[in-house]
Design a protein around this motif. Structure first.
Motif, short mmCIF file in Angstrom:
data_model
loop_
_atom_site.label_atom_id
_atom_site.label_comp_id
_atom_site.label_asym_id
_atom_site.label_seq_id
_atom_site.Cartn_x
_atom_site.Cartn_y
_atom_site.Cartn_z
N ILE A 119 -3.82 5.96 2.75
CA ILE A 119 -3.13 4.73 3.15
C ILE A 119 -3.57 4.36 4.57
O ILE A 119 -3.54 5.19 5.48
N ILE A 120 -3.96 3.10 4.73
CA ILE A 120 -4.39 2.59 6.04
C ILE A 120 -3.53 1.39 6.38
O ILE A 120 -3.34 0.49 5.56
N ILE A 121 -3.00 1.38 7.59
CA ILE A 121 -2.12 0.30 8.04
C ILE A 121 -2.97 -0.83 8.62
O ILE A 121 -3.71 -0.65 9.59
N ASP A 122 -2.89 -2.03 8.00
CA ASP A 122 -3.58 -3.21 8.50
C ASP A 122 -2.75 -3.86 9.61
O ASP A 122 -1.52 -3.92 9.49
N PRO A 123 -3.39 -4.39 10.68
CA PRO A 123 -4.82 -4.38 10.96
C PRO A 123 -5.27 -3.00 11.42
O PRO A 123 -4.50 -2.24 12.01
N VAL A 140 -6.11 2.51 0.59
CA VAL A 140 -5.00 1.69 0.12
C VAL A 140 -4.35 1.08 1.35
O VAL A 140 -3.98 1.81 2.29
N PHE A 141 -4.21 -0.24 1.38
CA PHE A 141 -3.79 -0.92 2.61
C PHE A 141 -2.36 -1.43 2.54
O PHE A 141 -1.89 -1.91 1.49
N VAL A 142 -1.68 -1.33 3.68
CA VAL A 142 -0.34 -1.89 3.82
C VAL A 142 -0.30 -2.60 5.18
O VAL A 142 -0.70 -2.03 6.18
N PRO A 143 0.15 -3.86 5.22
CA PRO A 143 0.04 -4.62 6.46
C PRO A 143 1.28 -4.58 7.36
O PRO A 143 2.42 -4.49 6.88
N LEU A 144 1.02 -4.63 8.64
CA LEU A 144 2.06 -4.98 9.60
C LEU A 144 2.22 -6.50 9.53
O LEU A 144 1.23 -7.24 9.52
N ARG A 145 3.46 -6.96 9.48
CA ARG A 145 3.70 -8.41 9.39
C ARG A 145 4.56 -8.86 10.57
O ARG A 145 5.47 -8.14 10.99
N PRO A 146 4.29 -10.06 11.10
CA PRO A 146 5.09 -10.55 12.22
C PRO A 146 6.49 -10.94 11.78
O PRO A 146 6.67 -11.57 10.74
N LYS A 147 7.47 -10.53 12.57
CA LYS A 147 8.86 -10.90 12.34
C LYS A 147 9.26 -11.92 13.41
O LYS A 147 8.64 -12.01 14.47
N ALA A 148 10.31 -12.64 13.17
CA ALA A 148 10.78 -13.63 14.14
C ALA A 148 11.24 -12.93 15.41
O ALA A 148 11.99 -11.95 15.36
N GLY A 149 10.76 -13.43 16.56
CA GLY A 149 11.15 -12.88 17.84
C GLY A 149 11.83 -13.94 18.68
O GLY A 149 12.01 -15.08 18.25
N THR A 181 -1.59 4.38 16.97
CA THR A 181 -0.60 3.90 17.93
C THR A 181 -0.99 4.34 19.34
O THR A 181 -1.24 5.53 19.55
N PRO A 182 -1.15 3.38 20.27
CA PRO A 182 -1.10 1.93 20.10
C PRO A 182 -2.19 1.44 19.13
O PRO A 182 -3.30 1.97 19.12
N ASN A 183 -1.83 0.43 18.38
CA ASN A 183 -2.71 -0.08 17.33
C ASN A 183 -3.84 -0.93 17.92
O ASN A 183 -3.62 -1.76 18.81
N ASN A 184 -5.04 -0.70 17.44
CA ASN A 184 -6.18 -1.58 17.72
C ASN A 184 -6.41 -2.39 16.45
O ASN A 184 -6.64 -1.81 15.39
N PRO A 185 -6.27 -3.72 16.53
CA PRO A 185 -6.37 -4.61 17.69
C PRO A 185 -5.04 -5.13 18.23
O PRO A 185 -5.01 -5.83 19.24
N SER A 380 -10.38 -10.98 11.14
CA SER A 380 -10.75 -10.60 9.77
C SER A 380 -11.54 -9.31 9.75
O SER A 380 -11.57 -8.61 8.73
N ALA A 381 -12.16 -8.95 10.89
CA ALA A 381 -12.90 -7.69 10.96
C ALA A 381 -11.97 -6.49 10.88
O ALA A 381 -12.43 -5.37 10.62
N PHE A 382 -10.68 -6.70 11.09
CA PHE A 382 -9.71 -5.60 11.13
C PHE A 382 -8.78 -5.58 9.92
O PHE A 382 -7.86 -4.76 9.87
N TYR A 383 -9.00 -6.49 8.99
CA TYR A 383 -8.14 -6.56 7.81
C TYR A 383 -8.92 -6.30 6.53
O TYR A 383 -10.09 -6.66 6.41
N SER A 384 -8.24 -5.70 5.58
CA SER A 384 -8.80 -5.53 4.24
C SER A 384 -8.88 -6.91 3.58
O SER A 384 -8.13 -7.82 3.93
N PRO A 385 -9.79 -7.08 2.62
CA PRO A 385 -9.94 -8.39 1.96
C PRO A 385 -8.64 -8.94 1.40
O PRO A 385 -8.40 -10.16 1.44
N GLU A 386 -7.76 -8.06 0.93
CA GLU A 386 -6.51 -8.54 0.32
C GLU A 386 -5.55 -9.17 1.33
O GLU A 386 -4.63 -9.91 0.94
N HIS A 387 -5.73 -8.88 2.62
CA HIS A 387 -4.82 -9.40 3.64
C HIS A 387 -5.49 -10.35 4.64
O HIS A 387 -4.80 -10.93 5.49
N GLN A 388 -6.79 -10.54 4.54
CA GLN A 388 -7.50 -11.36 5.52
C GLN A 388 -6.96 -12.78 5.60
O GLN A 388 -6.79 -13.33 6.69
#
Length: 420
Positions: A119-123, A140-149, A181-185, A380-388
């Motif tokens: 399992i790899i955390i996108d990005p 297998v990819f799972v993304p970090l997603r932005p939440k409302a701040g 952690t810290p995550n690149n990018p 896009s260089a840091f994301y899997s095709p499914e999340h780009q």
């Protein structure tokens, strides 16, 4: 029919995107905020340590211990045992490598079998997937997603994993999960409660965590680095990866390490023995001297590790202000070398009938290099095709640059803002 000369394990592994961006930036003599290293000399303490190592006795110029220079593994054990909450045996629990990159490669080669899932955390850095594939595994990819701040500048802390989505990625074939952690990018620093979710799943499913922590000393806005290996049940199933390059602003040192339980490290060492066997002695001696200095100055103003994030914080804020001035929306990183920014609101026409399949952010990066003389990296260089597609309005900047470089970038952005 002629026989293929290459092995199947290298198919699909390419650096084409990076090479094209770097070449384009050079061709247009662009101000370069794409590359992840300082464009200035390291601190005097680094050059002094290297000088002392070079001028040492004959032993500093000959082979050292295969798994790590004795002086270095000893001081690394002393330095990290507190944050790991574990007594570290310098011989059994540490392997020194040619940079963190090699430590990662060794770890995947030692742990991943044909058909295993990781399992790899996108990005994420693209080399994680490449290393997994080369070892015979499947990413297998799972993304970090932005939440409302809150209103104002957004923070990398607002990006998070969905616990249910993450749990759904664990199967009987899952061998490991990669944490950065810290995550690149993005610059996200995982909080203890977020790490606990990952840890609980690792323990439940018997999964190893490969924790890439090369920027652990670079924290901003009171963010705290927590090692997942320090959580209950995680020491025995975590390989922690570190690097002197990011720690001491000298990426050319290429001294990295893996820290973990002997039950895992012995297999990682087996890969090392049939690869390079041992690493250069002189830079290891220099890094040992640098960490010894840090131990002696722990918590004091003289500590370089304490000084560095304070220095970089000013560069981080300068870049963010410049990006805001042109209408981009920077995501303030909690840690690391990089800052991403949303460029969707600046209204650039990037229609190109000849490149309909090219990611939108890649087209923007090429446009910015050619028309504005500023180089960065597409997200896009840091994301899997499914999340780009979900994140193609972002680009990555490196702010760990000479002040003159950041001023040149600021000038480009402010002139751009005026013309708008």
């Amino acid at each position: 029919m002629s026989r293929k000369l290459h092995a199947r394990r290298v198919e699909g592994i390419t650096t084409a995107l990076w090479v094209k961006i770097f070449k384009l930036a050079a061709d247009y003599k662009a101000v370069d905020l794409s590359l992840g290293y300082p464009d200035y000399c390291p601190p005097d303490i680094v050059r002094e340590a290297l000088g002392q190592a070079v001028s040492g006795d004959w032993s500093q110029h000959q082979y050292t211990h295969a798994f790590g220079h004795p002086a270095l593994v000893k001081v690394l054990a002393q330095f990290f045992q507190g944050s790991l909450g574990q007594e570290i045996d310098p011989q059994d629990n540490i392997l020194v490598t040619v940079g963190a990159y090699q430590a990662l490669h060794y770890t995947f080669q030692a742990l991943v079998d044909e058909g295993d899932e990781v399992i790899i955390i996108d990005p994420s850095c693209g080399w994680y997937e490449s290393m997994v594939k080369m070892a015979g595994g499947r990413a297998v990819f799972v993304p970090l997603r932005p939440k409302a701040g809150p209103e104002g500048l957004q923070s990398s802390s607002h990006w998070a994993l969905d616990p249910e989505e993450l749990a759904g990625k664990f199967t009987q074939r899952t061998k490991a999960i990669v944490l950065n952690t810290p995550n690149n990018p993005l610059g996200k620093v995982f909080k203890r409660e977020e790490l606990q979710v990952i840890a609980d799943l690792c323990v439940k499913h018997g999964v190893v965590c490969v924790s890439d922590e090369v920027c652990e000393g670079l924290m901003y806005d009171r963010a705290q680095h927590v090692k997942i290996a320090s959580l209950p049940g995680m020491w025995e199933r975590t390989v922690t990866i570190g690097s002197a390059g990011k720690t001491f602003s000298a990426t050319g040192l290429k001294v990295g390490w893996a820290i973990g339980p002997e039950s895992i490290l012995k297999h990682v060492k087996s890969v090392h023995v049939v690869s390079v066997y041992n690493c250069p002695t002189t830079p290891q001696e220099a890094v040992a001297r640098l960490f010894q200095r840090e131990l002696e100055n722990y918590g004091k103003p003289e500590s370089y590790i304490l000084q560095l994030p304070q220095t970089l914080n000013g560069k981080r804020k300068k870049l963010a202000d410049s990006l805001v001035s042109v209408g981009m929306q920077p995501i303030m990183p909690e840690g690391g070398y990089f800052m991403i920014a949303d460029f969707s609101t600046i209204g650039v026409d990037l229609q190109d009938p000849h490149n309909t399949d090219e990611p939108y952010d890649y087209r923007f990066v090429k446009w910015m290099i050619r028309n504005k003389g500023l180089a960065t990296i597409p997200m896009s260089a840091f994301y899997s095709p499914e999340h780009q597609k979900d994140f193609e309005n972002y680009v990555r900047f490196c702010f760990v640059k000479e002040d003159s470089t950041l001023r040149a970038a600021e000038k480009i952005l402010r002139e751009w803002s005026v013309k708008k």
